[in-house]
Every structure is written in structure tokens, then in C-alpha cells.
Design a protein around this motif. Structure first.
Motif, mmCIF file in Angstrom:
data_model
loop_
_atom_site.group_PDB
_atom_site.id
_atom_site.type_symbol
_atom_site.label_atom_id
_atom_site.label_comp_id
_atom_site.label_asym_id
_atom_site.label_seq_id
_atom_site.Cartn_x
_atom_site.Cartn_y
_atom_site.Cartn_z
ATOM 1 N N LEU A 220 -6.648 -7.862 2.458
ATOM 2 C CA LEU A 220 -7.213 -6.527 1.108
ATOM 3 C C LEU A 220 -6.455 -5.308 2.141
ATOM 4 N N TRP A 221 -6.501 -5.271 3.904
ATOM 5 C CA TRP A 221 -5.487 -4.427 4.701
ATOM 6 C C TRP A 221 -3.501 -4.557 3.455
ATOM 7 N N LEU A 222 -2.751 -5.761 3.159
ATOM 8 C CA LEU A 222 -1.678 -5.723 2.965
ATOM 9 C C LEU A 222 -2.202 -4.887 1.564
ATOM 10 N N ALA A 223 -2.972 -5.234 0.304
ATOM 11 C CA ALA A 223 -3.012 -4.572 -0.815
ATOM 12 C C ALA A 223 -2.897 -3.078 -0.439
ATOM 13 N N LEU A 224 -4.081 -2.747 0.325
ATOM 14 C CA LEU A 224 -4.249 -1.370 0.134
ATOM 15 C C LEU A 224 -2.984 -0.253 0.863
ATOM 16 N N SER A 225 -1.850 -1.540 1.944
ATOM 17 C CA SER A 225 -0.542 -0.546 1.868
ATOM 18 C C SER A 225 0.356 -0.712 1.021
ATOM 19 N N ALA A 226 0.686 -2.060 0.498
ATOM 20 C CA ALA A 226 1.186 -2.446 -0.591
ATOM 21 C C ALA A 226 1.937 -1.537 -1.499
ATOM 22 N N VAL A 336 0.548 -6.255 9.632
ATOM 23 C CA VAL A 336 0.133 -5.794 8.412
ATOM 24 C C VAL A 336 0.387 -4.818 7.460
ATOM 25 N N MET A 337 -0.203 -3.505 7.952
ATOM 26 C CA MET A 337 0.047 -2.471 7.178
ATOM 27 C C MET A 337 1.852 -2.027 6.935
ATOM 28 N N GLY A 341 3.492 -2.219 3.559
ATOM 29 C CA GLY A 341 4.711 -1.468 3.137
ATOM 30 C C GLY A 341 6.109 -1.543 2.236
ATOM 31 N N ALA A 342 6.423 -2.558 2.916
ATOM 32 C CA ALA A 342 7.794 -3.504 2.883
ATOM 33 C C ALA A 342 7.490 -4.459 1.260
ATOM 34 N N LEU A 343 6.425 -4.673 1.052
ATOM 35 C CA LEU A 343 6.012 -5.685 -0.208
ATOM 36 C C LEU A 343 6.066 -4.890 -1.438
ATOM 37 N N GLY A 344 5.262 -3.010 -1.241
ATOM 38 C CA GLY A 344 5.428 -2.226 -1.728
ATOM 39 C C GLY A 344 6.971 -1.905 -2.129
ATOM 40 N N GLY A 345 8.236 -1.626 -1.373
ATOM 41 C CA GLY A 345 8.736 -1.246 -1.594
ATOM 42 C C GLY A 345 9.844 -2.187 -2.363
ATOM 43 N N LEU A 346 9.656 -3.278 -1.807
ATOM 44 C CA LEU A 346 10.567 -4.154 -2.354
ATOM 45 C C LEU A 346 10.223 -4.391 -4.415
#
Length: 730
Positions: A220-226, A336-337, A341-346
């Protein structure tokens, strides 16, 4: 025992983040002579910065296993190694091959700023951990608000202060001095924690410190950041491609994204709580309106898009804040944040341009946000209605179906005229108001968001994608549109890139290139101005309109950055090239670099028409660029520069260039004639010799340039800020 020295740790975090977001646009500005001004260049740069941030946070998490004093010494050593790469200077690597820009640009930025950026990027979680180690320290997470406030300040300081006032060399030097100051502050922080051996213990407001977050929480941390990270970049692409290509527009989404952290992580929760309550409504309404506005350039659409980003980012980051762990797991949380962020940017910067033919990543991320945004208040409020579960489910399904068809009807009624009338506006208002009722359940809310996105433009864009009438490259999104009268347009986002008329006028120059335009007069009279055997170079192919000014005995060369643009002429979508200059040389690549490789005196006429919509490729308007043009032109050669622009006054910039380089110059403005598909245009003719301009001046209403303003633009210094036409932004 010393005090917690909150002020020192706040200052370190603020200063480090200020430097990080000051260097980002600075390096992008350094790279302009090689990259130009395509929106994806900034997205690629952001992807590198997010990857470096992830690496920095991973490093901060890794050294957390050591005693505090050892952590401090290690980090001071890392900062010292980063200092060895300063002042920042652009890495010297070979230019990219056509089609590989998406990989080459990140590599360039990584080599240029990687070590120093990595060292400073680790500080936000690391310094918070050191602060939390003191027994009198409060909640360290609120310091993250200072980090993002510093980031926002650095981002705004660059276009408003650094770029207008300082050349790049001075910018880099002052940044290196600031880096040294941060290093000294970190040394002071290390000294302030002498004798403190372990991180903070668990606090009453968090779960036990010795219980690690479970996999579901981390996901959930990952999704809320991405999602907010990707939405920030997709909003930038969506605005510059489908709404309006305004200068400096990329600053707004990134700035609001950073401010969202400041509000979401602040100790005072009042503003964050208000925006969390409003977010589901704004996401639903603005998401639908943003899709409806795609391709309909106006300021209201731009405002809707950035409000959607800001409020949604605050809501998702606030939910992230409520899920924060005990400070003992602080660095894991930020790691994880950063990964999110990197995942969303990728996804947005690298995957989407390769997979999608349009900015589909934007509605997809809006839909993902709908699945994550807090709905608790609205579910409780709407849940007070006493309706049996099965009845409610059926009512919601029927409501979604009815509202979807209403959305589709509104879009179809306005698609042709592209104007929202009073009746359609009222229908849209009723539709969006009724859609709020769907927030009673998560599934119905997500389904309603999907229905609005599809009905208010998504379906029409899907049809365009399925028909194959649109292409996407690293440099933009293009579509071919056939009008009712048979005219064919090439659209670059919301900007008409060229028009070819039908029938007997198919080869007649149109748009900014009509026979009464500056370039039209110069090319049509090239024989009397520079000689009948003229060699003519054109920077910016477009649909090849200028090719039909070619005369017998002339030798033409076109320079085009984007191979996708060339393909429209090669496969016959537009026939200017095949009909008028089938044997012309076409060079694919950055024109400035390609021109540098040519021998002196290669052209009698050189046309510069490489401006992408209203984006300004500064590297084509500098003293160094003019020197390149001068070298490839003959002594009596003529340089023609297209300066039509809604937002920037380029005439005084070119006037200063001409003055400092000893060029003669004159300008011609032509009026629009929409009956013949001609737009108003401004062209400047320059020459190192007065004679060709004297001959050209007899062909039309040429006049001298307005007085020059400001310092000359160079590769080391250029700023559009003093030349912005502010009233046209409204």
C-alpha cells in the motif's frame, strides 16, 4: 544531554532538498544544446532523479544498522566523494542515435549529476533518523514537510532567480558552494549526536517498534507513492500535449506535487484533512472534465488538471502519512516511498511513450487514484441512507449506466464544434453532481470514474487509436486529421503542424509558410536575392510545405529531429516532398549538431523553423548557434528565423543576437487568411552582408527589428522570463 536541536535538522533537510531541486532544472538547461525542448526530456530527467533518490534512500536504510557516530562518518565520507565531481558539468558523451533518446537522456543526466545528487538525496530519511534518536525529539515525520518545502523553494528559485540572473558556470559554482555548506551542517549534526548510541524507541502513537510492517502495508505504501508520482509526470505530458504548450509549464505540476507532501506530512493536520474530504469529489469531477478538455486548448482546462493533481496527491500522501511506522522503521518507509516514486516515473516516462499512442497513462493513473483515495467520510455520510444492500447495488449499476450514456451524449454533441454550449454545460453540471452519489461504495466510485473518463472523450480517443491515425514518439504525439473540405492536417498535440489542401491547391504553401510570409517571399525570390543555383537548408521538416518553393537548379537539404515526422511524408500522408522535392537530402538528428558537422559555406539560404508548438528550443537561439549558422552560410547567405509565438517575444532576443554578432536583420509580419488556410506569422531575415537583405527588402513590407533587450543569449545564459507575454497566459 544536549537538546534535540530541531532547528539544525530542519535546516539541513531544507537546504539539501533546496539544492536537489535547484540542480535538476540547472542540468536540464545545460543539456539544451543537445536535447532541445521536448516535454519528454524533462520526464526522462525526472526518472533519473527518482532513481537516484531511490538509491540514496536505500543507502540511508542500509547504514541504519551502524551506530549513529559511524553512520555520520560514513555519510560525511560519501558527501566528500560527491564533492569531488563538482562543480557540475555536462558529461561528454556521443550524441544519441535516432530512436534511442529515451535511454540516452537518462544516461547523460546520470553521468552529469549522479554522485552529488545521490549523496544529498539520502539526507531526508537519514537526518530524520538521527533527529529521532534523541530522547527529547518529537515525531520526526513532520521534518519531511521541511524537505518538500525546500524542494519547492529550489524549484521556483531556478526560473525566477538563478536562470535570469546567473550564467550556467556561476550557477554551478554557487551550487557547489551550497553543497559545501550542507556538508558542514551535516558535520554539526553528527557532532550533536555524540554519545547517543541507538535510534529512538517506539512511541505510543505507533505500532511496536520491533514489529516490522507486513507485506500488505508495504504494498500500500508503494501504491500510494507510485500513483501521485506518475500522475505528476502524466499531468505534465497531458498539459503540454493536449491542453496548451506554455513555457515553464512543467514547473507547476512538479511544484504542486512537492507542496502536497508539505501539507500531507505537516504537524498541523487541518488543511490536509479538508483536502482529503474534498479529494474524491474533485477527482471525479476534474477527472471527467480533464478528459473532456483534451485537445481543447484553454486555461480553464489547464487549471482543472493541476487542481486534480494537487488535491489527489495531498489525499494519497495524507493516507500514506497515517500509515507511517514507528521511527525505528523510518528509513524502510522512505525507501518504499522512493521505490514507489521511481515506479510511477518509470511507467510514465519510459513505458508509456513506448506502449501508448496517446497520453493514456493520465486517465489510467486517475483511475488508479480513484481506487486509493480515502472515501471514509463520504461512505459514512451517504451510508446513512436506509437502502437495502441488494437494492443499493442495483441502483448504483443502473445509475452508472445512465450517467455513462449521458456523458457520451454530451461529448458527441460538442465533438464537432468543440465548444460547450449552455444546454450542454447544464447537462454536464447535472451529470457530475449526480455522479457524487456513487461514492457510497468503493467499487461504484471507481466504476463511475471509469465511466466518466470513457464517456467524456476516452471512447473517441480509443477509436482514434484503433484506427491507427495517431503516432507517438519521444518528441511528441501526432495525428492526421482530414477536414470536411478535404484538407489534411498534421496535429502535434493541440498545435497544427501543417496543412495540405485538397484538389488543385494541394501543393500551395499554407499555414505559416504562405507566399506573403517572410519565408515565402525569401524562397520565391531566392534567385534574385542569392542566385539561381542556391543551396537551401531547412531546419524542421514538418509536412514538407516549404519544399514546393524549390526551383530548378536549387539543391535542398532538410533537417528533422523526429523520424516519426519524416514518415508522414515517406508514406504519402502528405505529398509536398514527393511532388516538389523528391530528391532532396533529409538528415535525421539534432539540426545544430548536424550543421556543425558540415563544411563552411554549405548554403546560400538557411531556414530555422524547429519550434515545437510554443516550446522554445533555446539552443537554436544562442550566440553559439548563430555562429554555427554563420559558418554554413556563404558570405552573402541569408538566415531566416521563424519567431511566431503566443507566449514569448523573440524579436528583441534575435535583435540582440544580430547586434552582438554583426548581422544585418529585418522582420516581416504577415496577416492570417483563414479562407486559404494561412496563419499570421513573424519571420526575421539575417545576413552578414547587407546586399542580399537590400534585395530581399524590395519583395514585401520588411521593416527593421525592434530595439534589442537584455543580454545576448548564449549556451551559458538564456532566460525567457523577461520576454513572456503575460496577458496571453489568461
Amino acid at each position: 544531554m544536549t537538546s534535540s536541536r530541531r532547528w539544525l535538522y530542519t535546516l539541513i533537510i531544507f537546504s539539501g532538498s533546496f539544492l536537489l531541486f535547484l540542480v535538476q532544472p540547472m542540468v536540464a538547461r545545460m543539456a539544451l544544446p543537445q536535447l532541445g525542448g521536448a516535454p519528454n526530456v524533462w520526464n526522462s530527467a525526472m526518472l533519473v532523479y527518482q532513481a537516484l533518490l531511490l538509491a540514496g534512500y536505500a543507502y540511508a536504510h542500509w547504514i541504519g544498522r551502524f551506530a549513529l557516530i559511524k553512520q555520520g562518518l560514513i555519510h560525511l565520507a560519501v558527501l566528500g566523494l560527491g564533492a569531488l565531481t563538482l562543480p557540475v558539468a555536462l558529461a561528454d558523451i556521443a550524441p544519441p542515435q535516432a530512436g534511442y533518446e529515451a535511454l540516452w537522456v537518462p544516461w547523460l543526466f546520470l553521468l552529469t549529476v549522479g554522485p552529488a545528487f545521490f549523496a544529498v538525496s539520502a539526507q531526508a530519511p537519514l537526518i530524520q533518523r538521527w533527529y529521532a534518536a534523541h530522547p527529547d525529539a518529537g515525531d520526526p515525520y513532520s521534518l519531511y514537510a521541511a524537505s518538500n518545502l525546500g524542494s519547492f523553494a529550489g524549484l521556483i528559485a531556478y526560473p525566477l532567480l538563478a536562470e535570469p540572473l546567473l550564467p550556467l558556470g556561476a550557477q554551478s559554482l554557487y551550487w557547489a558552494i551550497g553543497y559545501g555548506g550542507v556538508l558542514l551542517l551535516v558535520a554539526a549534526a553528527v557532532a550533536s549526536r555524540r554519545g547517543i548510541a541507538a535510534p529512538a524507541h517506539k512511541t505510543a502513537s505507533h505500532a511496536a517498534a520491533d514489529v516490522a510492517p507486513d507485506g500488505k502495508t508495504i504494498a500500500l505504501w508503494l501504491a500510494l507513492s507510485a500513483v501521485p508520482s506518475g500522475l505528476m509526470l502524466s499531468t505534465t505530458s497531458f498539459l503540454t500535449t493536449d491542453i496548451m504548450a506554455m513555457p515553464l509549464l512543467w514547473v507547476i505540476p512538479l511544484g504542486l506535487y512537492l507542496l502536497s507532501f508539505t501539507i500531507a506530512f505537516a504537524r498541523n493536520r487541518a488543511l490536509a484533512q479538508v483536502l482529503v474530504v474534498l479529494a474524491p469529489i474533485i477527482l471525479l469531477i476534474d477527472g471527467g472534465l480533464a478528459m473532456f478538455a483534451a485537445g481543447r486548448a484553454n486555461l480553464l482546462a489547464a487549471i482543472i488538471s493541476v487542481v486534480l493533481l494537487f488535491v489527489t496527491a495531498v489525499a494519497l500522501h495524507s493516507r500514506l502519512y497515517t500509515l507511517r511506522p514507528d521511527p525505528a522503521h523510518l528509513t524502510r518507509f522512505y525507501l518504499v516511498m522512493a521505490a514507489g516514486g521511481a515506479l510511477g516515473g518509470l511507467f510514465t516516462a519510459l513505458v508509456a511513450p513506448l506502449v501508448f499512442d496517446w497520453t493514456w497513462e493520465h486517465p489510467l493513473l486517475i483511475l488508479a487514484a480513484a481506487a486509493l483515495v480515502p472515501l471514509d467520510v463520504w461512505k459514512r455520510l451517504l451510508g446513512r441512507l436506509s437502502i437495502a444492500p441488494n437494492t443499493l447495488r442495483i441502483a448504483l449499476i443502473v445509475g452508472i449506466f445512465v450517467l455513462f450514456n449521458a456523458a457520451l451524449l454530451i461529448y458527441q454533441r460538442t465533438e464537432a464544434v468543440r465548444v460547450l454550449g449552455a444546454a450542454e454545460g447544464a447537462m454536464l453540471l447535472v451529470l457530475l453532481t449526480a455522479a457524487i452519489a456513487m461514492m457510497v461504495r468503493r467499487w461504484s466510485y471507481v466504476a463511475m470514474t471509469f465511466a466518466l473518463l470513457v464517456g467524456l472523450g476516452g471512447l473517441a480517443n480509443l477509436q482514434t487509436s484503433f484506427e491507427g491515425a495517431r503516432e507517438r514518439s519521444y518528441f511528441g504525439i501526432y495525428s492526421v486529421q482530414e477536414q470536411a473540405d478535404g484538407d489534411v492536417l498534421l496535429m502535434h498535440g493541440t498545435t497544427i503542424h501543417g496543412i495540405q489542401r485538397s484538389g488543385a491547391d494541394a501543393l500551395e504553401p499554407t499555414a505559416y509558410f504562405g507566399r506573403e510570409s517572410g519565408v515565402g517571399l525569401a524562397l520565391e525570390n531566392a534567385g534574385s536575392v542569392v542566385g539561381s543555383q542556391a543551396r537551401i537548408g531547412v531546419v524542421g521538416l514538418g509536412i514538407g510545405t516549404l519544399a514546393c518553393y524549390r526551383q530548378p537548379g536549387q539543391d535542398w537539404t532538410f533537417f528533422e529531429l523526429d523520424p516519426e515526422v519524416l514518415r508522414y511524408s515517406e508514406r504519402g500522408d502528405f505529398t509536398f516532398m514527393s511532388s516538389c522535392a523528391p530528391n532532396a537530402d533529409i538528415v535525421v538528428g539534432d539540426a545544430r549538431l548536424e550543421l556543425q558537422a558540415l563544411p563552411a559555406n554549405s548554403f546560400e539560404v538557411l531556414v530555422i523553423d524547429a519550434f515545437s508548438s510554443d516550446a522554445i528550443p533555446l539552443h537554436l537561439l544562442t550566440a553559439e548557434a548563430l555562429a554555427v549558422y554563420d559558418n554554413v552560410l556563404t558570405e552573402d547567405g541569408v538566415l531566416l528565423m521563424h519567431i511566431s509565438n503566443r507566449y514569448v517575444r523573440l524579436e528583441p532576443v534575435v535583435a540582440r543576437l544580430a547586434e552582438t554578432s554583426g548581422f544585418y536583420a529585418m522582420q516581416l509580419s504577415s496577416e492570417a487568411d483563414m479562407a486559404h488556410d494561412l496563419y499570421s506569422s513573424n519571420w526575421i531575415a539575417l545576413s552578414a552582408s547587407r546586399a542580399p537583405l537590400d534585395r530581399l527588402s524590395t519583395t514585401g513590407a520588411w521593416r527593421l527589428l525592434a530595439p534589442p533587450e537584455g543580454p545576448v543569449w548564449t549556451d551559458d545564459y538564456a532566460s525567457i522570463l523577461p520576454y513572456l507575454v503575460w496577458e496571453n497566459f489568461l
